[in-house]
Write a protein that holds these residues in place. Structure first.
Motif, PDB file in Angstrom:
ATOM      1  N   ALA A   1       0.767  -1.164   0.322  1.00  0.00           N
ATOM      2  CA  ALA A   1       0.197   0.373   0.526  1.00  0.00           C
ATOM      3  C   ALA A   1       0.654   1.160  -0.241  1.00  0.00           C
ATOM      4  CB  ALA A   1      -1.139  -0.099   1.506  1.00  0.00           C
ATOM      5  N   THR A   2       1.668   1.019   0.582  1.00  0.00           N
ATOM      6  CA  THR A   2       2.690   2.103   0.721  1.00  0.00           C
ATOM      7  C   THR A   2       3.640   2.492  -0.332  1.00  0.00           C
ATOM      8  OG1 THR A   2       2.869   2.285   3.524  1.00  0.00           O
ATOM      9  CG2 THR A   2       4.514   3.373   2.242  1.00  0.00           C
ATOM     10  N   LEU A   3       3.891   1.657  -1.268  1.00  0.00           N
ATOM     11  CA  LEU A   3       5.118   2.098  -2.369  1.00  0.00           C
ATOM     12  C   LEU A   3       3.721   1.909  -3.525  1.00  0.00           C
ATOM     13  CD1 LEU A   3       6.944  -1.555  -2.384  1.00  0.00           C
ATOM     14  CD2 LEU A   3       7.839   1.306  -1.761  1.00  0.00           C
ATOM     15  N   LYS A   4       2.785   1.497  -3.198  1.00  0.00           N
ATOM     16  CA  LYS A   4       1.819   2.756  -4.361  1.00  0.00           C
ATOM     17  C   LYS A   4       1.056   3.638  -4.018  1.00  0.00           C
ATOM     18  CE  LYS A   4      -2.835   1.144  -6.365  1.00  0.00           C
ATOM     19  NZ  LYS A   4      -3.504   1.343  -5.594  1.00  0.00           N
ATOM     20  N   ARG A   5       1.343   3.873  -2.815  1.00  0.00           N
ATOM     21  CA  ARG A   5       0.298   5.419  -3.204  1.00  0.00           C
ATOM     22  C   ARG A   5       2.113   6.368  -2.533  1.00  0.00           C
ATOM     23  NH1 ARG A   5       0.149   7.612   1.923  1.00  0.00           N
ATOM     24  NH2 ARG A   5       1.110   6.100   2.880  1.00  0.00           N
ATOM     25  N   PHE A   6       3.349   5.818  -3.249  1.00  0.00           N
ATOM     26  CA  PHE A   6       3.983   6.393  -3.111  1.00  0.00           C
ATOM     27  C   PHE A   6       4.441   6.563  -4.626  1.00  0.00           C
ATOM     28  CE2 PHE A   6       8.775   7.094  -3.370  1.00  0.00           C
ATOM     29  CZ  PHE A   6       9.461   7.602  -3.198  1.00  0.00           C
ATOM     30  N   SER A   7       4.354   5.877  -5.640  1.00  0.00           N
ATOM     31  CA  SER A   7       4.678   5.431  -7.057  1.00  0.00           C
ATOM     32  C   SER A   7       3.407   6.760  -7.741  1.00  0.00           C
ATOM     33  CB  SER A   7       4.723   4.073  -7.321  1.00  0.00           C
ATOM     34  OG  SER A   7       6.034   3.918  -6.928  1.00  0.00           O
ATOM     35  N   GLU A   8       2.579   6.304  -7.401  1.00  0.00           N
ATOM     36  CA  GLU A   8       1.406   7.373  -7.243  1.00  0.00           C
ATOM     37  C   GLU A   8       1.675   9.061  -7.554  1.00  0.00           C
ATOM     38  OE1 GLU A   8      -2.147   3.956  -7.583  1.00  0.00           O
ATOM     39  OE2 GLU A   8      -1.375   5.450  -5.668  1.00  0.00           O
ATOM     40  N   ILE A   9       2.088   9.545  -6.280  1.00  0.00           N
ATOM     41  CA  ILE A   9       2.035  10.203  -6.070  1.00  0.00           C
ATOM     42  C   ILE A   9       3.551  10.975  -7.103  1.00  0.00           C
ATOM     43  CG2 ILE A   9       1.457  11.202  -3.898  1.00  0.00           C
ATOM     44  CD1 ILE A   9       3.927  11.441  -2.631  1.00  0.00           C
ATOM     45  N   LEU A  10       4.500  10.548  -7.108  1.00  0.00           N
ATOM     46  CA  LEU A  10       5.072  10.319  -7.931  1.00  0.00           C
ATOM     47  C   LEU A  10       4.977  10.915  -9.496  1.00  0.00           C
ATOM     48  CD1 LEU A  10       8.737   8.355  -6.883  1.00  0.00           C
ATOM     49  CD2 LEU A  10       8.498  10.588  -6.217  1.00  0.00           C
ATOM     50  N   VAL A  11       4.389   9.552 -10.070  1.00  0.00           N
ATOM     51  CA  VAL A  11       3.795   9.808 -11.167  1.00  0.00           C
ATOM     52  C   VAL A  11       3.121  11.287 -11.613  1.00  0.00           C
ATOM     53  CG1 VAL A  11       4.341   7.600 -12.215  1.00  0.00           C
ATOM     54  CG2 VAL A  11       1.964   8.129 -11.148  1.00  0.00           C
TER      55      VAL A  11
ATOM     56  N   HIS B   1       3.289  13.578  -9.836  1.00  0.00           N
ATOM     57  CA  HIS B   1       3.658  15.052 -10.255  1.00  0.00           C
ATOM     58  C   HIS B   1       4.999  14.934 -11.889  1.00  0.00           C
ATOM     59  CE1 HIS B   1       1.957  15.175  -6.351  1.00  0.00           C
ATOM     60  NE2 HIS B   1       2.208  16.544  -7.234  1.00  0.00           N
ATOM     61  N   GLY B   2       5.412  13.894 -11.844  1.00  0.00           N
ATOM     62  CA  GLY B   2       5.431  13.842 -13.495  1.00  0.00           C
ATOM     63  C   GLY B   2       7.147  13.199 -12.590  1.00  0.00           C
ATOM     64  N   VAL B   3       7.204  12.445 -11.984  1.00  0.00           N
ATOM     65  CA  VAL B   3       8.773  12.823 -11.756  1.00  0.00           C
ATOM     66  C   VAL B   3       8.867  10.286 -11.525  1.00  0.00           C
ATOM     67  CG1 VAL B   3       9.785  11.747  -9.291  1.00  0.00           C
ATOM     68  CG2 VAL B   3       8.858  14.485  -9.449  1.00  0.00           C
ATOM     69  N   ILE B   4       9.912  10.212 -11.908  1.00  0.00           N
ATOM     70  CA  ILE B   4       9.439   8.469 -12.899  1.00  0.00           C
ATOM     71  C   ILE B   4      10.157   7.662 -11.242  1.00  0.00           C
ATOM     72  CG2 ILE B   4      10.393   6.774 -14.276  1.00  0.00           C
ATOM     73  CD1 ILE B   4      10.714   9.706 -16.543  1.00  0.00           C
ATOM     74  N   PRO B   5       9.364   6.802 -11.027  1.00  0.00           N
ATOM     75  CA  PRO B   5      10.131   6.047 -10.309  1.00  0.00           C
ATOM     76  C   PRO B   5      11.481   5.195 -10.605  1.00  0.00           C
ATOM     77  CG  PRO B   5       8.393   5.795  -9.817  1.00  0.00           C
ATOM     78  CD  PRO B   5       8.141   6.493 -11.077  1.00  0.00           C
ATOM     79  N   TYR B   6      12.202   5.341 -10.666  1.00  0.00           N
ATOM     80  CA  TYR B   6      13.809   4.805 -11.028  1.00  0.00           C
ATOM     81  C   TYR B   6      14.210   3.876 -10.828  1.00  0.00           C
ATOM     82  CZ  TYR B   6      18.271   4.673 -12.994  1.00  0.00           C
ATOM     83  OH  TYR B   6      19.374   4.733 -13.521  1.00  0.00           O
TER      84      TYR B   6
ATOM     85  N   LEU C   1      -0.246  -0.800 -11.356  1.00  0.00           N
ATOM     86  CA  LEU C   1       0.505   0.405 -11.817  1.00  0.00           C
ATOM     87  C   LEU C   1       0.833  -0.010 -12.607  1.00  0.00           C
ATOM     88  CD1 LEU C   1       2.949   1.762  -8.772  1.00  0.00           C
ATOM     89  CD2 LEU C   1       0.667   2.669  -9.543  1.00  0.00           C
ATOM     90  N   PRO C   2       0.918   1.747 -13.735  1.00  0.00           N
ATOM     91  CA  PRO C   2       1.820   1.257 -14.895  1.00  0.00           C
ATOM     92  C   PRO C   2       3.206   1.075 -15.591  1.00  0.00           C
ATOM     93  CG  PRO C   2       1.379   3.927 -14.466  1.00  0.00           C
ATOM     94  CD  PRO C   2       0.637   3.312 -13.016  1.00  0.00           C
ATOM     95  N   GLY C   3       3.325   1.030 -16.053  1.00  0.00           N
ATOM     96  CA  GLY C   3       4.945   0.358 -17.019  1.00  0.00           C
ATOM     97  C   GLY C   3       5.506   1.597 -16.182  1.00  0.00           C
ATOM     98  N   PHE C   4       5.261   2.628 -16.065  1.00  0.00           N
ATOM     99  CA  PHE C   4       6.792   3.945 -15.579  1.00  0.00           C
ATOM    100  C   PHE C   4       6.836   3.586 -14.309  1.00  0.00           C
ATOM    101  CE2 PHE C   4       3.323   7.245 -16.329  1.00  0.00           C
ATOM    102  CZ  PHE C   4       2.697   6.537 -16.816  1.00  0.00           C
ATOM    103  N   GLY C   5       5.472   3.249 -13.403  1.00  0.00           N
ATOM    104  CA  GLY C   5       5.673   3.673 -12.571  1.00  0.00           C
ATOM    105  C   GLY C   5       5.638   2.247 -10.920  1.00  0.00           C
ATOM    106  N   VAL C   6       6.233   1.663 -11.579  1.00  0.00           N
ATOM    107  CA  VAL C   6       7.598   0.657 -11.181  1.00  0.00           C
ATOM    108  C   VAL C   6       8.746   0.424 -10.740  1.00  0.00           C
ATOM    109  CG1 VAL C   6       7.233  -2.590 -10.813  1.00  0.00           C
ATOM    110  CG2 VAL C   6       5.249  -0.826 -11.636  1.00  0.00           C
ATOM    111  N   PRO C   7       9.357   1.103  -9.936  1.00  0.00           N
ATOM    112  CA  PRO C   7      10.639   0.800 -10.127  1.00  0.00           C
ATOM    113  C   PRO C   7      11.321   0.162 -10.399  1.00  0.00           C
ATOM    114  CG  PRO C   7       9.782   1.103  -7.722  1.00  0.00           C
ATOM    115  CD  PRO C   7       8.120   1.186  -8.325  1.00  0.00           C
ATOM    116  N   LYS C   8      13.069  -0.234 -10.641  1.00  0.00           N
ATOM    117  CA  LYS C   8      13.082  -1.814 -10.689  1.00  0.00           C
ATOM    118  C   LYS C   8      13.670  -1.930  -9.429  1.00  0.00           C
ATOM    119  CE  LYS C   8      15.313  -0.454 -14.948  1.00  0.00           C
ATOM    120  NZ  LYS C   8      17.244  -0.354 -16.275  1.00  0.00           N
ATOM    121  N   TYR C   9      13.237  -2.930  -8.789  1.00  0.00           N
ATOM    122  CA  TYR C   9      14.575  -3.150  -7.673  1.00  0.00           C
ATOM    123  C   TYR C   9      15.115  -4.095  -8.075  1.00  0.00           C
ATOM    124  CZ  TYR C   9      13.835  -6.542  -3.278  1.00  0.00           C
ATOM    125  OH  TYR C   9      14.287  -6.993  -2.248  1.00  0.00           O
ATOM    126  N   VAL C  10      16.706  -3.850  -7.336  1.00  0.00           N
ATOM    127  CA  VAL C  10      17.844  -3.658  -7.532  1.00  0.00           C
ATOM    128  C   VAL C  10      18.745  -3.921  -6.063  1.00  0.00           C
ATOM    129  CG1 VAL C  10      17.800  -2.519  -9.716  1.00  0.00           C
ATOM    130  CG2 VAL C  10      18.972  -1.512  -7.995  1.00  0.00           C
TER     131      VAL C  10
END
Ligand SMILES: *Cc1c(COP(=O)(O)O)cnc(C)c1O
Ligand code: SF4
Length: 343
Positions: free
Chosen positions: A267-277, A279-284, A316-325
């Motif tokens: 839930a937190t990660l989803k909410r986080f990615s959503e507020i980023l995208v 605002h046009g910020v890409i979760p990298y 989430l949209p593809g650009f909303g999912v960060p790469k886990y590294v």
């Protein structure tokens, strides 16, 4: 002069003097006593605290004011407040997990990956994050010049991108940054300059007109990567500061660290990615914690991380999912912890 010659519509706008970011930074909370009062910590919760002798408490007021009162489970409390848990030793958690000294080509230049190198531009940060893997890095603060690093960059035609990191490059005065950017701009084989900065999360006032002028002063493509881990870190001032950067045609990315109790749930990660995208910020990137000593209480199992990413990918949209590294010293890139199609 006749007083009456003064046009009667002459009036002065009251001059609003905004405090400089330096002044705001000087008001960071660095004493446990002040923090205890600010957060209204009960005696029991006070007993959890620990003033680390080298990596002291250091948190901007803006962030501290987002921490719930007397709540040691608050996601920002966990990120910034030094706790006795940092004294725990754990096998595998070491002083310098990234062996950065080994990859230093010049004192302040790390060249690990093809085509890009990283300038450790300063040891100073706007805040001290308790999980930081560079908290033991031996920053050389005596030599402020980047002459040797610039010389090496100019002589290595394989380099296309320079990353300004640290510490936090935005701790540097604008005239130093300006100098650095102008020098990098004269190197023909460089195409890109990337900032890695957590500064705007604590002190968005740093993104002032002078700094924006620095960004505007080069024809190299700039990329700006912020570092935030939880939705509570953001506010409207921060979004506005980032928007000013985006309006210059500079992509803004975010990188996070997966931290136990902070952002290790869907839930937190989803909410986080959503507020980023939104605002046009890409979760990298979502980084697996680097195993630095004193941070073992932040570690999340890789298996759990993979599951979290899988769940995000379904929502989430593809650009909303960060790469886990994770970073494995000696590997030619960050190592992906998710299988394809995430890559
Ligand atoms: C992480 C890192 C980079 C950047 O890697 P990207 O995958 O391009 O984001 C570059 N240099 C060093 C030394 C790094 O640790
Ligand atoms: S801002 Fe970055 S470099 Fe500085 S303490 Fe936090 S994680 Fe470490």
């Amino acid at each position: 002069m006749n007083q009456l010659n003064i046009p009667d519509n002459t009036h002065f706008e009251p001059l609003v003097i905004k405090p400089s970011w330096r002044k705001i930074q000087r008001e960071n909370i660095t004493s446990l006593q002040e923090l205890i009062q600010f957060l209204e910590l009960s005696e029991h919760h006070q007993s959890l605290l620990y003033q680390h002798p080298d990596f002291i408490l250091n948190v901007p007021k803006r962030l501290a004011s987002k921490i719930a009162k007397d709540d040691p489970t608050d996601p920002l409390f966990l990120q910034f407040v030094p706790l006795k848990q940092e004294l725990l030793t754990q096998v595998g958690f070491v002083a310098e997990p990234m062996h950065d000294a080994h990859f230093a080509k010049e004192r302040k230049l790390l060249h690990k990956y093809q085509g890009r190198a990283l300038i450790v531009s300063t040891g100073a940060c706007a805040m001290h994050c308790r999980y930081c893997f560079r908290k033991n890095f031996n920053y050389d603060t005596s030599d402020k010049s980047f002459d040797k690093e610039l010389e090496l960059i100019a002589s290595d035609r394989s380099l296309q991108e320079i990353i300004l990191s640290g510490g936090d490059p935005l701790s540097l005065p604008d005239r130093v940054l300006q100098d650095l950017i102008l020098n990098l701009s004269t190197i023909p084989h460089l195409k890109r300059i990337r900032f890695h900065s957590r500064f705007p999360m604590g002190i968005p006032e740093r993104i002032d007109d002078t700094f924006l002028d620095v960004l505007k002063s080069t024809t190299k493509q700039i990329w700006f990567c912020i570092h935030a881990n939880h939705p509570n870190e953001f506010d409207e001032d921060i979004w506005q500061a980032l928007k000013k950067i985006q309006l210059l045609g500079i992509p803004v990315l975010n990188q996070s660290v997966l931290l136990k109790g902070v952002n290790d749930d869907t839930a937190t990660l989803k909410r986080f990615s959503e507020i980023l995208v939104d605002h046009g910020v890409i979760p990298y990137y979502l980084h697996q914690l680097d195993r630095v000593e004193g941070a073992s209480h932040f570690e999340v199992e890789e298996e759990k991380g993979k599951e979290l990413i899988q769940q995000l990918a379904g929502q989430l949209p593809g650009f909303g999912v960060p790469k886990y590294v994770r970073e494995i010293p000696g590997e030619p890139s960050k190592t992906s912890l998710t299988s394809s199609p995430q890559g």
